[in-house]
Every structure is written in structure tokens, then in C-alpha cells.
Design an enzyme around this catalytic site. Structure first.
Site, mmCIF file in Angstrom:
data_model
loop_
_atom_site.group_PDB
_atom_site.id
_atom_site.type_symbol
_atom_site.label_atom_id
_atom_site.label_comp_id
_atom_site.label_asym_id
_atom_site.label_seq_id
_atom_site.Cartn_x
_atom_site.Cartn_y
_atom_site.Cartn_z
ATOM 1 N N HIS A 145 1.007 -1.145 0.191
ATOM 2 C CA HIS A 145 0.063 -0.198 0.010
ATOM 3 C C HIS A 145 0.741 1.134 0.068
ATOM 4 O O HIS A 145 0.630 2.306 -0.611
ATOM 5 C CB HIS A 145 -1.027 0.047 1.310
ATOM 6 C CG HIS A 145 -1.582 1.231 1.356
ATOM 7 N ND1 HIS A 145 -3.031 1.251 1.086
ATOM 8 C CD2 HIS A 145 -1.294 2.451 2.044
ATOM 9 C CE1 HIS A 145 -3.326 2.453 1.510
ATOM 10 N NE2 HIS A 145 -2.293 3.198 1.993
ATOM 11 N N GLU A 146 1.740 1.382 0.831
ATOM 12 C CA GLU A 146 2.824 2.311 1.046
ATOM 13 C C GLU A 146 3.608 2.709 -0.180
ATOM 14 O O GLU A 146 3.680 3.661 -0.718
ATOM 15 C CB GLU A 146 3.566 2.563 2.167
ATOM 16 C CG GLU A 146 2.773 2.300 3.584
ATOM 17 C CD GLU A 146 1.734 3.402 3.543
ATOM 18 O OE1 GLU A 146 2.305 4.459 3.165
ATOM 19 O OE2 GLU A 146 0.919 3.173 4.483
ATOM 20 N N HIS A 149 1.712 4.345 -2.708
ATOM 21 C CA HIS A 149 1.640 5.688 -2.729
ATOM 22 C C HIS A 149 2.919 6.225 -3.528
ATOM 23 O O HIS A 149 2.797 7.312 -4.090
ATOM 24 C CB HIS A 149 1.670 6.226 -1.323
ATOM 25 C CG HIS A 149 0.278 6.023 -0.619
ATOM 26 N ND1 HIS A 149 -0.708 6.895 -1.157
ATOM 27 C CD2 HIS A 149 -0.169 5.527 0.551
ATOM 28 C CE1 HIS A 149 -1.902 6.762 -0.215
ATOM 29 N NE2 HIS A 149 -1.392 6.093 0.893
ATOM 30 N N GLU A 225 -6.017 7.170 -1.694
ATOM 31 C CA GLU A 225 -6.049 6.105 -0.728
ATOM 32 C C GLU A 225 -6.622 5.017 -1.381
ATOM 33 O O GLU A 225 -6.121 3.651 -1.204
ATOM 34 C CB GLU A 225 -6.853 6.441 0.526
ATOM 35 C CG GLU A 225 -5.978 7.177 1.651
ATOM 36 C CD GLU A 225 -4.681 6.937 2.099
ATOM 37 O OE1 GLU A 225 -4.659 5.500 2.432
ATOM 38 O OE2 GLU A 225 -3.687 7.570 1.835
#
Length: 293
Positions: A145-146, A149, A225
Site C-alpha cells: 500500500h505504501e 503511494h 487512498e
């Protein structure tokens, strides 16, 4: 004290750099002969608005490491740290980016964040609590997930949006203050707000309009997100990403547990209006992943 010092240094840097840029551009006062030069005002606000946002972006790794007390893993001291480095290396290669710096910060709540001024010079950090509470598959999904980003360029995108918002807020504030000053002056142009009242009103309106305009930034943040969740599901595993969000929901009770401004998987401002939340509700994110979005 450290955060206050970093804040003051950042703002001092903004003033110095913005002053230099304005001098180079030859932009002087936006008020001349009792009239308002909108072009000069826009340049003035744009320089200050974008400079502050970009300086924050370039300093984001340093500020994040210092404010969260992140310990960067240069040489792994145990199996967990070695696994973290290996996993981040694998996921970043899969995402097509240079491997970020990896760190752990001493917080008992489950959380993580990514920051950095570009996709090939980023920092990914996880909390000690997350490593303790989540399974390896769930941690891997959080890391994905990070990295999502980072690969999506979210830090740069939000910094640019924030810069535009800053510019708009400063511009509107000064136009409104000028209009009030002119309205309260007499026919000879005397009177008006006065220097002190004008300065105070400018500060108050900057804060008020800034709070209102932050809804634009948080709206973009919520959209990003969902994209990062999708990246987590793609780079790692969809069910593991869903499981990580479900575990966070169970731990947090739909309340953000992150203290400070570095939120990643948690909900920012749990008691605030959804309009000003930087993260969507966990139920919506889980539902989006279950629908395959």
C-alpha cells in the site's frame, strides 16, 4: 520542542527563499497608489504558496524521521528487519521504482507511512505495533500500500495541490482585506482598517479560508487512498490487503490512532467531518477491494 524547531526552520526557509525569488522576478508591493495590482498579488501569493509546499515536500523525509523517531534500517539486526528489507525490495522492484529507505518507528498502534520528494527517493516506515499485531501477509500488504503511494507519486501530487490551495487562500484573503479597507475609508481615502487591524484580519482570514480550502486537499487524499489500496492488492494480495484493513478497523474502532500528522492506513481526524478526513472510512475501502476496484 523538536517539532516546533522544525516548523520554525521550515517557515524561515520559506521566507528567505520566497524573498529571493520575488527579488529575482522584480515583484514589489502589490499595492500601489491606493490600488491593488492583481497580477503582482497573484505572483506574490503563488511564490509564497508554492514555495512553502515544495519546501515541505523536499524536507518531508527528514521531518518524518525526526518527528516519528524512525530508525532507518541500514544493516538488519534481526530476522524481522531482514525480512522487511527483502519485502520492500521485492515490492518496489515489482512497482518499477527504486527501493525506498526502510525504517521502524516506536509506536504501539498499528500504522505506517510513506514520504519523499520523488518516487525514487522515498521513505517507507512501519510502527513496531504493526509488526507485532499483523501477520506477515498483512504487513506485506501494508508495505505494498505504501509503495503504491510512492509509485503513484502521491506525495508530489498532494504537495502541488496544497501549493495551489495556499496560493488561492492567500490571494482571496488579501483581496477581501483590501475591499474591507477601501469600504471603511472615507472619500479622501483616509481611515480604513489601519496597519494593525489589516494584519490581524489577514491572519484570521488566512486561517479561516485555509481550513475551508483544506477540504479540497483532503478530497484528493481520499481518492489517492483507494488507488494505494488497489496497488496493495495488486503488488501483494487482495485478501491480505482486506485482512489488514479489517484488523485495523477492529483495533481502532473506526478511530484514527495515529498521533500527529503522519497517518497512513488509519483514519485521520475520526471526530471530524468526513469532508475534512484525509482517509476514507475503512468500510468503504474494504468494500471497494471486495468489489475488485
Amino acid at each position: 520542542m523538536m517539532r516546533i524547531g522544525l516548523f520554525l526552520l521550515t517557515n524561515l526557509a520559506v521566507l528567505v527563499i520566497a524573498g529571493i525569488v520575488l527579488s529575482v522576478l522584480g515583484v514589489g508591493s502589490y499595492k500601489s497608489g491606493g490600488s491593488l495590482n492583481l497580477t503582482s498579488l497573484l505572483i506574490f501569493c503563488g511564490v509564497f504558496g508554492m514555495t512553502g509546499s515544495l519546501i515541505s515536500l523536499f524536507m518531508s523525509k527528514t521531518i518524518a524521521k525526526m518527528s516519528t523517531r524512525t530508525q532507518v534500517i541500514d544493516q538488519p539486526r534481526n530476522e524481522t528487519e531482514a525480512w522487511l528489507l527483502q519485502t520492500v525490495a521485492e515490492l518496489s522492484q515489482k512497482a518499477g521504482i527504486k527501493m525506498p529507505t526502510v525504517g521502524i518507528f516506536p509506536a504501539m498502534e498499528s500504522n505506517a507511512f510513506a514520504t519523499g520528494w520523488n518516487r525514487n527517493d522515498a521513505l517507507v516506515s512501519v510502527s513496531a505495533g504493526l509488526l507485532q499485531r499483523m501477520s506477515p501477509d498483512e504487513v506485506r500488504a501494508v508495505l505494498a500500500h505504501e509503495i503504491g503511494h510512492v509509485a503513484n507519486g502521491d506525495m508530489v501530487t498532494l504537495a502541488l495541490i496544497q501549493g495551489v490551495v495556499n496560493t488561492f487562500v492567500m490571494f482571496v484573503t488579501r483581496v477581501v482585506v483590501y475591499a474591507i479597507d477601501q469600504f471603511t475609508a472615507n472619500e479622501e481615502g483616509e481611515g480604513g482598517l489601519g496597519w494593525v487591524a489589516e494584519m490581524v484580519l489577514t491572519i484570521v482570514l488566512d486561517i479561516l479560508f485555509g481550513i475551508l480550502a483544506s477540504a479540497v486537499v483532503t478530497w484528493f487524499s481520499r481518492k489517492r487512498e483507494f488507488k494505494a489500496d488497489h496497488a496493495g492488492a495488486t503488488l501483494a494480495d487482495r485478501q491480505s490487503m482486506i485482512s489488514a484493513l479489517q484488523r485495523l478497523k477492529a483495533e481502532s474502532g473506526e478511530e484514527s490512532m495515529m498521533k500527529g500528522s503522519m497517518t497512513a492506513l488509519a483514519i485521520s481526524g475520526g471526530r471530524m467531518s468526513a469532508m475534512f478526513a484525509s482517509h476514507p472510512p475503512l468500510d468503504e475501502r474494504i468494500e471497494a477491494l471486495q468489489r475488485g476496484r
